[in-house]
Design a protein around this motif. Structure first.
Motif, PDB file in Angstrom:
ATOM      1  N   SER A  55       0.843  -1.198   0.000  1.00 40.98           N
ATOM      2  CA  SER A  55       0.000   0.000   0.000  1.00 40.98           C
ATOM      3  C   SER A  55       0.879   1.249   0.000  1.00 40.98           C
ATOM      4  N   PHE A  56       0.267   2.382  -0.304  1.00 37.85           N
ATOM      5  CA  PHE A  56       0.953   3.671  -0.229  1.00 37.85           C
ATOM      6  C   PHE A  56       0.837   4.217   1.192  1.00 37.85           C
ATOM      7  N   ASP A  57       1.852   4.923   1.651  1.00 43.27           N
ATOM      8  CA  ASP A  57       1.820   5.556   2.967  1.00 43.27           C
ATOM      9  C   ASP A  57       1.064   6.878   2.938  1.00 43.27           C
ATOM     10  N   ASP A  58       1.008   7.513   1.771  1.00 42.75           N
ATOM     11  CA  ASP A  58       0.285   8.769   1.573  1.00 42.75           C
ATOM     12  C   ASP A  58      -0.649   8.591   0.390  1.00 42.75           C
ATOM     13  N   TYR A  59      -1.622   9.519   0.268  1.00 44.84           N
ATOM     14  CA  TYR A  59      -2.529   9.448  -0.882  1.00 44.84           C
ATOM     15  C   TYR A  59      -1.674   9.447  -2.153  1.00 44.84           C
ATOM     16  N   PRO A  60      -1.888   8.479  -3.043  1.00 40.71           N
ATOM     17  CA  PRO A  60      -0.994   8.358  -4.207  1.00 40.71           C
ATOM     18  C   PRO A  60      -1.154   9.490  -5.211  1.00 40.71           C
ATOM     19  N   THR A  61      -0.039   9.847  -5.832  1.00 38.66           N
ATOM     20  CA  THR A  61      -0.072  10.819  -6.923  1.00 38.66           C
ATOM     21  C   THR A  61      -0.623  10.119  -8.169  1.00 38.66           C
ATOM     22  N   GLU A  62      -0.971  10.900  -9.161  1.00 39.64           N
ATOM     23  CA  GLU A  62      -1.463  10.302 -10.404  1.00 39.64           C
ATOM     24  C   GLU A  62      -0.365   9.495 -11.089  1.00 39.64           C
ATOM     25  N   GLU A  63       0.886   9.908 -10.928  1.00 43.36           N
ATOM     26  CA  GLU A  63       2.009   9.131 -11.479  1.00 43.36           C
ATOM     27  C   GLU A  63       2.105   7.765 -10.801  1.00 43.36           C
ATOM     28  N   ILE A  74      -2.274  -2.169 -17.863  1.00 46.59           N
ATOM     29  CA  ILE A  74      -3.270  -1.161 -18.232  1.00 46.59           C
ATOM     30  C   ILE A  74      -2.536   0.110 -18.625  1.00 46.59           C
ATOM     31  N   ASP A  75      -2.771   0.569 -19.852  1.00 44.98           N
ATOM     32  CA  ASP A  75      -2.112   1.773 -20.354  1.00 44.98           C
ATOM     33  C   ASP A  75      -2.779   3.001 -19.749  1.00 44.98           C
ATOM     34  N   ALA A  76      -2.071   3.680 -18.875  1.00 46.03           N
ATOM     35  CA  ALA A  76      -2.585   4.889 -18.240  1.00 46.03           C
ATOM     36  C   ALA A  76      -1.771   6.062 -18.766  1.00 46.03           C
ATOM     37  N   GLU A  77      -2.297   6.717 -19.802  1.00 46.98           N
ATOM     38  CA  GLU A  77      -1.577   7.834 -20.425  1.00 46.98           C
ATOM     39  C   GLU A  77      -1.484   9.020 -19.486  1.00 46.98           C
ATOM     40  N   MET A  78      -0.319   9.649 -19.495  1.00 46.27           N
ATOM     41  CA  MET A  78      -0.086  10.814 -18.648  1.00 46.27           C
ATOM     42  C   MET A  78       0.017  12.078 -19.505  1.00 46.27           C
ATOM     43  N   GLU A  79      -0.322  13.195 -18.911  1.00 47.55           N
ATOM     44  CA  GLU A  79      -0.171  14.519 -19.502  1.00 47.55           C
ATOM     45  C   GLU A  79       0.381  15.426 -18.417  1.00 47.55           C
ATOM     46  N   THR A  80       0.523  16.694 -18.739  1.00 49.02           N
ATOM     47  CA  THR A  80       0.995  17.680 -17.769  1.00 49.02           C
ATOM     48  C   THR A  80      -0.075  18.743 -17.602  1.00 49.02           C
ATOM     49  N   CYS A  84      -0.215  23.891 -13.144  1.00 52.74           N
ATOM     50  CA  CYS A  84       0.787  23.670 -12.080  1.00 52.74           C
ATOM     51  C   CYS A  84       1.948  22.781 -12.527  1.00 52.74           C
ATOM     52  N   TRP A  85       1.855  22.253 -13.710  1.00 48.63           N
ATOM     53  CA  TRP A  85       2.893  21.414 -14.312  1.00 48.63           C
ATOM     54  C   TRP A  85       3.067  20.042 -13.653  1.00 48.63           C
ATOM     55  N   LYS A  86       2.062  19.595 -12.867  1.00 51.97           N
ATOM     56  CA  LYS A  86       2.111  18.254 -12.297  1.00 51.97           C
ATOM     57  C   LYS A  86       1.732  17.232 -13.363  1.00 51.97           C
ATOM     58  N   ALA A  87       2.246  16.022 -13.213  1.00 49.79           N
ATOM     59  CA  ALA A  87       1.839  14.922 -14.087  1.00 49.79           C
ATOM     60  C   ALA A  87       0.419  14.519 -13.703  1.00 49.79           C
ATOM     61  N   ILE A  88      -0.437  14.357 -14.725  1.00 50.60           N
ATOM     62  CA  ILE A  88      -1.837  14.007 -14.485  1.00 50.60           C
ATOM     63  C   ILE A  88      -2.252  12.873 -15.415  1.00 50.60           C
ATOM     64  N   LEU A  89      -3.231  12.089 -14.969  1.00 52.82           N
ATOM     65  CA  LEU A  89      -3.803  11.039 -15.817  1.00 52.82           C
ATOM     66  C   LEU A  89      -4.631  11.700 -16.908  1.00 52.82           C
ATOM     67  N   LEU A  90      -4.359  11.371 -18.147  1.00 51.28           N
ATOM     68  CA  LEU A  90      -5.085  11.973 -19.260  1.00 51.28           C
ATOM     69  C   LEU A  90      -6.587  11.693 -19.163  1.00 51.28           C
ATOM     70  N   ASN A  98      -5.599  25.186 -25.270  1.00 51.76           N
ATOM     71  CA  ASN A  98      -4.685  24.302 -25.994  1.00 51.76           C
ATOM     72  C   ASN A  98      -3.894  23.401 -25.058  1.00 51.76           C
ATOM     73  N   GLY A  99      -4.527  22.955 -23.980  1.00 56.14           N
ATOM     74  CA  GLY A  99      -3.813  22.100 -23.028  1.00 56.14           C
ATOM     75  C   GLY A  99      -4.762  21.320 -22.159  1.00 56.14           C
ATOM     76  N   TRP A 100      -4.216  20.765 -21.105  1.00 58.04           N
ATOM     77  CA  TRP A 100      -4.963  19.925 -20.171  1.00 58.04           C
ATOM     78  C   TRP A 100      -4.833  20.493 -18.769  1.00 58.04           C
ATOM     79  N   VAL A 101      -5.925  20.402 -18.012  1.00 55.04           N
ATOM     80  CA  VAL A 101      -5.929  20.826 -16.615  1.00 55.04           C
ATOM     81  C   VAL A 101      -6.361  19.622 -15.785  1.00 55.04           C
ATOM     82  N   GLY A 102      -5.584  19.321 -14.744  1.00 53.34           N
ATOM     83  CA  GLY A 102      -5.901  18.201 -13.864  1.00 53.34           C
ATOM     84  C   GLY A 102      -6.899  18.591 -12.793  1.00 53.34           C
TER      85      GLY A 102
END
Length: 114
Positions: A55-63, A74-80, A84-90, A98-102
């Protein structure tokens, strides 16, 4: 009497999210006698714990979520996130201009300008 940290005393299922048409959620586990928590990634359809090894010790990041899913083929595509420039699940991101917001930065003001 049980050893501290050996019995789950409460679980909290966090909101569902989709990846490749399948629903998942993060399950927060509270343990007896300690303040620490652990977090598992669970497939909603059959309650399969995807983080069966550890298990994770903290709430897991999208990465971290993407890495667990990819361990299961399972292919989990990532975007930015363009805010905030964090990695996010597409699959959970919102298209904006012209971009993505998590979920990290998405709010009603952005929804009104999409």
């Amino acid at each position: 009497m049980s050893r501290p940290g050996s019995v789950v005393t409460n679980t909290i299922n966090h909101p569902l999210f989709d990846v490749n048409g399948e629903q998942y959620f993060v399950q927060e586990l509270h343990w007896n006698g300690i303040s620490g928590r652990s977090y598992d990634l669970v497939r909603h359809r059959d309650d399969a714990v995807m983080t069966e090894d550890e298990s994770f010790d903290d709430y897991p990041t999208e990465e971290q979520i993407a890495a667990v899913l990819e361990d299961h083929g399972i292919d989990a595509e990532m975007e930015t996130c363009k805010m905030c420039w964090k990695a996010i699940l597409l699959d959970t991101a919102h298209r904006h201009d012209n971009g993505w917001v998590g979920a990290c930065c998405w709010d009603e003001r952005l929804r009104m300008t999409s």
